[in-house]
Enzyme design. Structure first.
Site, PDB file in Angstrom:
ATOM      1  CG  MET A  29      37.469 -36.026  40.863  1.00 18.95           C
ATOM      2  SD  MET A  29      37.561 -35.368  39.189  1.00 18.95           S
ATOM      3  CE  MET A  29      35.982 -34.612  39.023  1.00 18.95           C
ATOM      4  CB  ALA A  34      25.295 -35.107  52.269  1.00 16.76           C
ATOM      5  CG  HIS A  36      31.664 -37.070  47.729  1.00 16.04           C
ATOM      6  ND1 HIS A  36      31.544 -35.713  47.573  1.00 16.04           N
ATOM      7  CD2 HIS A  36      32.086 -37.547  46.544  1.00 16.04           C
ATOM      8  CE1 HIS A  36      31.870 -35.376  46.342  1.00 16.04           C
ATOM      9  NE2 HIS A  36      32.198 -36.472  45.685  1.00 16.04           N
ATOM     10  CD  GLN A  60      37.537 -37.205  35.974  1.00 10.15           C
ATOM     11  OE1 GLN A  60      38.228 -38.059  36.503  1.00 10.15           O
ATOM     12  NE2 GLN A  60      36.244 -37.079  36.271  1.00 10.15           N
ATOM     13  CG  ASP A 149      28.870 -38.749  38.069  1.00  9.82           C
ATOM     14  OD1 ASP A 149      28.662 -37.801  37.306  1.00  9.82           O
ATOM     15  OD2 ASP A 149      29.224 -38.599  39.251  1.00  9.82           O
ATOM     16  CB  SER A 185      31.771 -31.109  43.821  1.00 10.91           C
ATOM     17  OG  SER A 185      31.945 -32.335  44.488  1.00 10.91           O
TER      18      SER A 185
HETATM   19  O1  PAF Z   1      33.002 -39.259  39.909  1.00 14.77           O
HETATM   20  C1  PAF Z   1      34.071 -38.677  40.168  1.00 14.77           C
HETATM   21  O2  PAF Z   1      34.180 -37.893  41.117  1.00 14.77           O
HETATM   22  C2  PAF Z   1      35.281 -38.930  39.301  1.00 14.77           C
HETATM   23  O3  PAF Z   1      34.922 -39.107  37.963  1.00 14.77           O
HETATM   24  C3  PAF Z   1      36.158 -40.113  39.790  1.00 14.77           C
HETATM   25  C4  PAF Z   1      35.392 -41.428  39.727  1.00 14.77           C
HETATM   26  C5  PAF Z   1      36.604 -39.837  41.223  1.00 14.77           C
HETATM   27  C6  PAF Z   1      37.400 -40.246  38.910  1.00 14.77           C
HETATM   28  O4  PAF Z   1      38.186 -39.104  38.952  1.00 14.77           O
END
Ligand code: PAF
Length: 252
Positions: A29, A34, A36, A60, A149, A185
Site C-alpha cells: 500500500m 526496509a 517491503h 480494507q 500481518d 508504514s
Molecule cells: O499488507 C498490506 O500492505 C495490504 O494488506 C495488502 C496485502 C497490500 C493488500 O492491500
C-alpha cells in the site's frame, strides 16, 4: 522499470510473460520501508521478473480517519523500487481495479472474525478481495507476504486453497529495527517518544510470561491495548500509541 495504470493491459502482458518467465509479486500500500524491500529482494532471488503493486486499498479500512492518515510518498517509493531493480509496478486507480465498485467481494467466515478481524469489521473482506484481484492481474507464480500481518497471511493462504489459485504464497519473517520494533508504514506517524513506546510493546510482547502479566506490563507503560491473544502457536497483540494502531506477533 515499467509502470501500469491500466490493469486490463497489465494482465495481458503478464499472461504472455508468465509463459516464459517466473513472476514474483509483492503487493503493497506504499509508504515503503526496509521490510517491503526485503520482500522484493527475496522475490528477485526466486523469480525471473518482479512485479510490485502500490495501491492504498480503501475497502480494507473500516475507519475513514485511519485511511486519510495513512502515510503516502509515491515519488520516494518509486525511487526505492527502481534502486532495488523491480521490473514492473502496478499503480491502479480505484475505478480501474474496482470496475464493479466493490460489488463483488471475498468473504471468509472463520479466521477473519478473530484478532484484527474482530476489531476491524470488513477489513479482511477488503484485503482478500484486493489480493485476489492482484494475483489474477499479476499472474504471479509466487507472492510474498510478511509475517507481521500473520492473520492476513493465513487468510491469503486459505484464499488460494479455496479458489484453486496456483500462486505459491511465500511467508517472510518480520523485519525489525535494531531495538526489535516490527517495521511498519504506520511507524512513520510516531514521534521519537512514540517509537520508544512502540519498542516497549515489541519487547513486552516477546516475554515468556502469561498474557495477564504482559497485559499489566503494557498498562504500566501507559500503552493502550486493543487485544492480546494466542492463536496458531503465536502471541498476537494490537495496541494504540499516539493514536496509531500497531500490531505485532511472536512465536510461542
Ligand atoms: O499488507 C498490506 O500492505 C495490504 O494488506 C495488502 C496485502 C497490500 C493488500 O492491500
Amino acid at each position: 522499470m515499467t509502470f501500469f495504470e491500466n490493469m486490463q493491459e497489465a494482465q495481458k502482458i503478464f499472461i504472455e510473460l508468465g509463459k516464459s518467465f517466473s513472476i514474483g509479486f509483492v503487493p503493497t500500500m506504499g509508504a515503503l520501508h526496509a521490510g517491503h524491500l526485503s520482500l522484493v529482494e527475496k522475490a528477485k532471488t526466486e523469480n525471473d521478473k518482479v512485479v510490485v503493486s502500490i495501491f492504498l486499498n480503501p475497502t480494507q479500512f473500516n475507519n475513514e480517519e485511519d485511511l486519510k492518515k495513512y502515510p503516502t510518498h509515491l515519488e520516494k517509493d518509486l525511487g526505492l523500487l527502481s534502486e532495488v531493480g523491480v521490473d514492473f509496478v502496478l499503480l491502479p486507480s480505484f475505478e480501474n481495479i474496482y470496475p464493479e465498485n466493490y460489488g463483488y467481494r471475498v468473504h471468509e467466515d472463520k479466521n477473519s472474525k478473530i484478532l484484527c478481524g474482530k476489531e476491524r469489521p470488513g477489513h479482511f473482506d477488503g484485503v482478500l478481495t484486493i489480493v485476489l484481484k492482484l494475483l489474477m492481474i499479476s499472474q504471479a507464480h509466487r507472492a510474498y507476504f510478511g509475517e507481521k500481518d500473520y492473520q492476513q497471511l493465513k487468510l491469503i493462504q486459505g484464499l488460494c486453497r479455496a479458489f484453486f489459485i496456483p500462486t505459491e504464497i511465500i511467508p517472510c519473517p518480520i523485519a525489525r529495527d535494531e531495538k526489535g520494533l516490527a517495521l511498519s508504514s504506520r511507524n512513520q506517524r510516531l514521534s521519537p517518544q512514540g517509537i520508544e513506546s512502540a519498542r516497549k510493546f515489541a519487547k513486552l510482547l516477546a516475554q515468556s510470561k502469561p498474557l495477564n502479566e504482559i497485559m499489566q506490563d503494557l498498562k504500566n507503560e501507559n500503552i493502550q491495548v486493543e487485544y492480546l491473544q494466542e492463536e496458531w502457536h503465536r502471541r498476537f497483540g494490537a495496541v494504540h500509541v499516539e493514536n496509531v494502531r500497531l500490531i505485532d506477533n511472536v512465536p510461542i
